[in-house]
Design a protein around this motif. Structure first.
Motif, PDB file in Angstrom:
ATOM      1  N   PHE A 267       0.816  -1.206   0.000  1.00  0.00           N
ATOM      2  CA  PHE A 267       0.000   0.000   0.000  1.00  0.00           C
ATOM      3  C   PHE A 267       0.855   1.263   0.000  1.00  0.00           C
ATOM      4  CE2 PHE A 267      -3.600  -2.712   0.789  1.00  0.00           C
ATOM      5  CZ  PHE A 267      -4.666  -2.000   0.288  1.00  0.00           C
ATOM      6  N   PHE A 268       2.028   1.224   0.596  1.00  0.00           N
ATOM      7  CA  PHE A 268       2.961   2.358   0.489  1.00  0.00           C
ATOM      8  C   PHE A 268       3.306   2.615  -0.977  1.00  0.00           C
ATOM      9  CE2 PHE A 268       4.124   2.227   5.093  1.00  0.00           C
ATOM     10  CZ  PHE A 268       4.093   3.579   5.342  1.00  0.00           C
ATOM     11  N   ILE A 269       3.583   1.535  -1.718  1.00  0.00           N
ATOM     12  CA  ILE A 269       3.930   1.680  -3.135  1.00  0.00           C
ATOM     13  C   ILE A 269       2.742   2.218  -3.927  1.00  0.00           C
ATOM     14  CG2 ILE A 269       4.582   0.409  -5.225  1.00  0.00           C
ATOM     15  CD1 ILE A 269       6.156  -1.520  -3.426  1.00  0.00           C
ATOM     16  N   LEU A 270       1.538   1.657  -3.675  1.00  0.00           N
ATOM     17  CA  LEU A 270       0.352   2.105  -4.400  1.00  0.00           C
ATOM     18  C   LEU A 270       0.046   3.573  -4.099  1.00  0.00           C
ATOM     19  CD1 LEU A 270      -1.963  -1.035  -4.021  1.00  0.00           C
ATOM     20  CD2 LEU A 270      -0.679  -0.307  -6.051  1.00  0.00           C
ATOM     21  N   ARG A 271       0.225   4.008  -2.859  1.00  0.00           N
ATOM     22  CA  ARG A 271      -0.044   5.401  -2.520  1.00  0.00           C
ATOM     23  C   ARG A 271       0.927   6.336  -3.245  1.00  0.00           C
ATOM     24  NH1 ARG A 271       0.572   8.219   3.397  1.00  0.00           N
ATOM     25  NH2 ARG A 271       2.763   7.886   2.844  1.00  0.00           N
ATOM     26  N   ALA A 272       2.204   5.933  -3.328  1.00  0.00           N
ATOM     27  CA  ALA A 272       3.190   6.766  -4.028  1.00  0.00           C
ATOM     28  C   ALA A 272       2.839   6.893  -5.511  1.00  0.00           C
ATOM     29  CB  ALA A 272       4.584   6.168  -3.857  1.00  0.00           C
ATOM     30  N   ILE A 273       2.426   5.803  -6.140  1.00  0.00           N
ATOM     31  CA  ILE A 273       2.041   5.848  -7.563  1.00  0.00           C
ATOM     32  C   ILE A 273       0.820   6.734  -7.759  1.00  0.00           C
ATOM     33  CG2 ILE A 273       1.206   4.455  -9.490  1.00  0.00           C
ATOM     34  CD1 ILE A 273       2.895   2.138  -8.388  1.00  0.00           C
ATOM     35  N   ASP A 274      -0.183   6.594  -6.863  1.00  0.00           N
ATOM     36  CA  ASP A 274      -1.412   7.383  -7.006  1.00  0.00           C
ATOM     37  C   ASP A 274      -1.141   8.862  -6.773  1.00  0.00           C
ATOM     38  OD1 ASP A 274      -4.074   7.285  -7.699  1.00  0.00           O
ATOM     39  OD2 ASP A 274      -4.769   7.295  -5.619  1.00  0.00           O
TER      40      ASP A 274
END
Length: 371
Positions: A32-39
């Motif tokens: 979720f850290f990775i997904l938040r950075a992409i979003d």
């Protein structure tokens, strides 16, 4: 009007919530850290594009028409549907490679870490190979996604450099982007395929120019070479050398004699040009007598230019002065010899004429043909 809701909900997840999730499930928290950075990155780009579009009038930005891509297209040239689809596929593939590559890399590394921790107690080759494949595949996919992301960033940079220009030299475009020609040309070709420059953009290979719209610039015409001067013939060259030697000698007596040589030589050359048969009679004159005369005259000019006139210089000059009369006589005799065949032809023609007149009784009783 109800405010528009943001579709980037992952970008607004509080950090504390992710930390709690990380404490419960570390790998899920990392995901979720990775997904938040992409979003967050996607939301930031969307805001930048919206600010750019607000600088144009509604008719420029295509208000009332179906939205194209979120990224700006300078010059308001609409790309084709094929180009838009290619651009979307490239963007989607970039996101998929980045996200799933990161997920598989993390999962693979976690699996390898667990296997290493259990090394002394338990080992499963199947799980080890699976974790290793996930690590290698995820790393490769993540690297590909990051590389594609850099490529998309470069394409947008090239689009901004081109701006509203109708065409731009590729060298200028590459220099502004700070890239070499090979990498730049590949990036421009991809940007054309993705519709960044509009539907009609292409590379004009004749001039090395990116043409966005309109006609390609005409390549400069090569300058027409200046016509080569006509080669100087041998007779004119010899005549010029005689004139140069005469100009370099200040003595008036020698100048008069050299002028006589020039005059006789000019007549000889004129006869040789007019009648090629006479040229064969001038071989020795052209190969020896005339070059020797020029050599003597040039030596005389050099001796006359000396500040000191000693015994050797004086005697050499006097010898050349005495030879001038001989050279003039030789040149005149050479000219006279060229008329020998003409004189023979005249005598033959007169003898034949007199004989015919005598036979026809047209000369009178006292006329007798000469022997």
């Amino acid at each position: 009007m109800e405010p528009r809701r943001s579709k980037h909900f992952l970008a607004h997840i509080p950090t504390i919530a992710l930390l709690v999730l990380f404490a419960m499930s570390p790998w899920l928290g990392i995901l979720f850290f990775i997904l938040r950075a992409i979003d967050r990155d996607a939301e930031k780009k969307e805001h930048e594009n919206a600010e750019y579009s607000s600088d144009f009038r509604p008719q420029d930005t295509g208000a009332g028409q179906p939205a194209r891509d979120t990224e700006p297209v300078y010059g308001h040239d609409v790309p084709t549907a094929e180009q838009q689809n290619a651009k979307k596929r490239h963007k989607t593939l970039t996101s998929l490679c980045t996200v799933f590559g990161g997920i598989f890399l993390v999962v693979g590394l976690a699996g390898l870490a667990d296997i290493i921790d259990m090394w002394g107690y338990w080992f499963d080759w199947g799980e080890f190979l699976t974790a290793l494949a996930q690590t290698i595949g995820g790393g490769a996919a993540l690297a590909m996604g990051l590389r594609m992301k850099q490529a998309r960033k470069l394409e947008r940079q090239l689009d901004k450099i081109v701006g509203t220009r109708d065409n731009i030299p590729l060298d200028e475009l590459f220099a502004a982007a700070g890239i070499d020609a090979d990498r730049g040309r590949a990036a421009v070709e991809r940007a054309i395929d993705h519709g960044y420059f509009g539907a009609d953009a292409y590379i004009d290979n004749r001039t090395g120019t990116l043409v966005v719209r309109g006609a390609a610039p005409q390549p400069p015409r090569p300058a027409e070479p200046a016509p080569a001067p006509a080669p100087e013939d041998q007779y004119a060259a010899l005549q010029r050398q005689l004139r140069q030697a005469n100009d370099a000698i200040p003595d008036p007596v020698m100048t008069a004699k050299i002028s006589r040589l020039e005059d006789v030589s000019a007549r000889i050359f004129a006869l040789a040009k007019k009648d090629p048969d006479k040229k064969a009679q001038l071989q020795k004159f052209m190969d020896y007598y005339l070059p020797t005369a020029l050599k003597l005259l040039n030596t005389y000019a050099q001796l006359s230019a000396q500040d000191v006139q000693g015994t050797n210089i004086t005697e050499a000059k006097q010898s050349i002065e005495r030879s001038m009369d001989l050279l003039i006589t030789a040149f005149e005799n050479q000219l006279d010899k060229l008329f020998a065949s003409d004189a023979l032809d005249v005598s033959t023609d007169i003898a034949a004429l007199e004989g015919m007149l005598n036979l026809d009784g047209l000369t009178g009783g006292d006329f007798a043909p000469r022997s």
